[in-house]
Design a protein around this motif. Structure first.
Motif, PDB file in Angstrom:
ATOM      1  N   ASP A 158       0.710  -1.206  -0.056  1.00  0.00           N
ATOM      2  CA  ASP A 158       0.055   0.071   0.007  1.00  0.00           C
ATOM      3  C   ASP A 158       0.930   1.144  -0.219  1.00  0.00           C
ATOM      4  O   ASP A 158       0.289   2.462   0.420  1.00  0.00           O
ATOM      5  N   SER A 159       2.070   1.236  -0.419  1.00  0.00           N
ATOM      6  CA  SER A 159       2.834   2.371  -0.685  1.00  0.00           C
ATOM      7  C   SER A 159       3.857   2.188  -1.902  1.00  0.00           C
ATOM      8  O   SER A 159       3.841   0.961  -2.411  1.00  0.00           O
ATOM      9  N   ARG A 160       4.705   3.129  -2.056  1.00  0.00           N
ATOM     10  CA  ARG A 160       5.566   3.229  -3.236  1.00  0.00           C
ATOM     11  C   ARG A 160       6.735   2.592  -2.932  1.00  0.00           C
ATOM     12  O   ARG A 160       7.783   2.152  -3.630  1.00  0.00           O
ATOM     13  N   ASP A 161       7.176   2.342  -1.342  1.00  0.00           N
ATOM     14  CA  ASP A 161       8.536   1.881  -1.293  1.00  0.00           C
ATOM     15  C   ASP A 161       8.820   0.399  -1.760  1.00  0.00           C
ATOM     16  O   ASP A 161       7.941  -0.517  -1.627  1.00  0.00           O
ATOM     17  N   ASN A 162       9.916   0.493  -2.475  1.00  0.00           N
ATOM     18  CA  ASN A 162      10.214  -1.018  -3.295  1.00  0.00           C
ATOM     19  C   ASN A 162       9.130  -1.269  -4.062  1.00  0.00           C
ATOM     20  O   ASN A 162       8.607  -2.768  -3.973  1.00  0.00           O
ATOM     21  N   LEU A 163       8.391  -0.770  -4.706  1.00  0.00           N
ATOM     22  CA  LEU A 163       7.085  -0.929  -5.210  1.00  0.00           C
ATOM     23  C   LEU A 163       7.161  -2.239  -6.215  1.00  0.00           C
ATOM     24  O   LEU A 163       6.246  -3.422  -5.942  1.00  0.00           O
ATOM     25  N   LEU A 164       8.039  -2.271  -7.057  1.00  0.00           N
ATOM     26  CA  LEU A 164       8.051  -3.334  -8.207  1.00  0.00           C
ATOM     27  C   LEU A 164       8.451  -4.711  -7.397  1.00  0.00           C
ATOM     28  O   LEU A 164       7.792  -5.579  -7.630  1.00  0.00           O
ATOM     29  N   GLN A 165       9.264  -4.719  -6.612  1.00  0.00           N
ATOM     30  CA  GLN A 165       9.769  -5.855  -5.725  1.00  0.00           C
ATOM     31  C   GLN A 165       8.751  -6.353  -5.034  1.00  0.00           C
ATOM     32  O   GLN A 165       8.432  -7.665  -4.877  1.00  0.00           O
ATOM     33  N   ARG A 166       7.935  -5.441  -4.267  1.00  0.00           N
ATOM     34  CA  ARG A 166       6.795  -5.955  -3.394  1.00  0.00           C
ATOM     35  C   ARG A 166       5.844  -6.404  -3.999  1.00  0.00           C
ATOM     36  O   ARG A 166       5.016  -7.426  -3.729  1.00  0.00           O
ATOM     37  N   LEU A 167       5.354  -5.797  -5.197  1.00  0.00           N
ATOM     38  CA  LEU A 167       4.279  -6.416  -6.156  1.00  0.00           C
ATOM     39  C   LEU A 167       4.526  -7.647  -6.684  1.00  0.00           C
ATOM     40  O   LEU A 167       3.860  -8.662  -6.703  1.00  0.00           O
ATOM     41  N   ALA A 168       5.912  -7.854  -7.125  1.00  0.00           N
ATOM     42  CA  ALA A 168       6.269  -9.153  -7.553  1.00  0.00           C
ATOM     43  C   ALA A 168       6.272 -10.229  -6.669  1.00  0.00           C
ATOM     44  O   ALA A 168       5.712 -11.227  -6.597  1.00  0.00           O
ATOM     45  N   ALA A 169       6.818  -9.850  -5.168  1.00  0.00           N
ATOM     46  CA  ALA A 169       6.769 -10.909  -4.237  1.00  0.00           C
ATOM     47  C   ALA A 169       5.359 -11.198  -3.779  1.00  0.00           C
ATOM     48  O   ALA A 169       5.110 -12.367  -3.366  1.00  0.00           O
ATOM     49  N   GLU A 170       4.581 -10.065  -3.592  1.00  0.00           N
ATOM     50  CA  GLU A 170       3.053 -10.309  -3.105  1.00  0.00           C
ATOM     51  C   GLU A 170       2.575 -11.280  -4.062  1.00  0.00           C
ATOM     52  O   GLU A 170       1.523 -12.004  -3.831  1.00  0.00           O
ATOM     53  N   ALA A 171       2.670 -11.222  -5.369  1.00  0.00           N
ATOM     54  CA  ALA A 171       2.115 -12.086  -6.495  1.00  0.00           C
ATOM     55  C   ALA A 171       2.509 -13.388  -6.419  1.00  0.00           C
ATOM     56  O   ALA A 171       1.811 -14.419  -6.344  1.00  0.00           O
ATOM     57  N   GLN A 172       3.969 -13.473  -6.208  1.00  0.00           N
ATOM     58  CA  GLN A 172       4.470 -14.872  -6.041  1.00  0.00           C
ATOM     59  C   GLN A 172       4.042 -15.521  -4.757  1.00  0.00           C
ATOM     60  O   GLN A 172       3.688 -16.684  -4.695  1.00  0.00           O
ATOM     61  N   THR A 173       3.905 -14.804  -3.572  1.00  0.00           N
ATOM     62  CA  THR A 173       3.498 -15.461  -2.246  1.00  0.00           C
ATOM     63  C   THR A 173       2.326 -15.797  -2.305  1.00  0.00           C
ATOM     64  O   THR A 173       1.815 -16.895  -1.616  1.00  0.00           O
TER      65      THR A 173
END
Length: 212
Positions: A158-173
């Motif tokens: 829910d924030s911009r911090d490390n956005l692409l990495q966090r989105l990818a990790a969220e999808a993978q998880t």
């Protein structure tokens, strides 16, 4: 009085941001039509000449306008966030200076009133990214995500911090499991359940996010 004026200013800024979002979505839709140039597609042919099938001056004007709107949107969002922080800070001060006997009926009313203000301010739901590319029949599209949707939250992101990495990790998880996604679409909040999963294309979602 200052708090009331600041709150009014904040909602005025939110209205302006909604208007910007509407214009941004119109431009994105126009550029992303089937066979269109997209938001960043090449306007030259294989020999390096301007493509004859595109209205290049109009496309460039749209892209430039979209860039200006994005910058204005970012500035408005930062101002809104600043105002919200000030308003929240003011409410904290009010709580500190109020009576410590919190079990009385009058105090309960005060807390409920403050909670109502919290709801109003949190309704800002500031987006941090938007969908600038999405493939047909991809998981994200099949689950309801649309081009131009502005991402307010994506699972725990829910924030911009490390956005692409966090989105990818969220999808993978959450592969093969529904992820709660909140988007701002034409000024209205839309709740989605998106299941990251394998498909014929790349990734688990089939879309691309652009920072706002």
């Amino acid at each position: 009085m200052v708090g009331t004026n600041l709150k009014a200013e904040t909602f005025s800024l939110m209205d302006k941001r909604t208007n910007l979002e509407s214009e941004m979505n119109t431009i994105i839709d126009r550029l992303s039509q089937p066979g269109g140039p997209g938001l960043s597609g090449n306007l030259l042919d294989s020999e390096g000449f301007p493509r004859a099938d595109f209205d290049i001056p109009s496309i460039r004007a749209d892209r430039n306008r979209l860039s200006v709107l994005r910058n204005d949107h970012k500035d408005l969002t930062e101002k809104i966030n600043q105002n919200i922080e000030v308003l929240h800070s003011g409410k904290k001060t009010d709580h500190i200076s109020s009576s410590p006997t919190i079990n009385t009926g009058s105090n309960s009313s005060m807390i409920m009133s403050s909670s109502s203000m919290d709801v109003d301010i949190k309704a800002a739901n500031v987006p941090f990214a938007f969908v600038d590319e999405i493939s047909e029949s991809c998981p994200a599209a099949e689950d309801g995500l649309q081009l131009g949707d502005q991402i307010v939250s994506f699972g725990s992101v829910d924030s911009r911090d490390n956005l692409l990495q966090r989105l990818a990790a969220e999808a993978q998880t959450n592969r093969d499991h529904p992820v709660t996604v909140v988007v701002l679409r034409q000024g209205a909040l839309v709740d989605l359940k998106i299941v990251p999963r394998q498909w014929q294309g790349r990734g688990l979602l089939g879309c691309h996010f652009q920072l706002l």
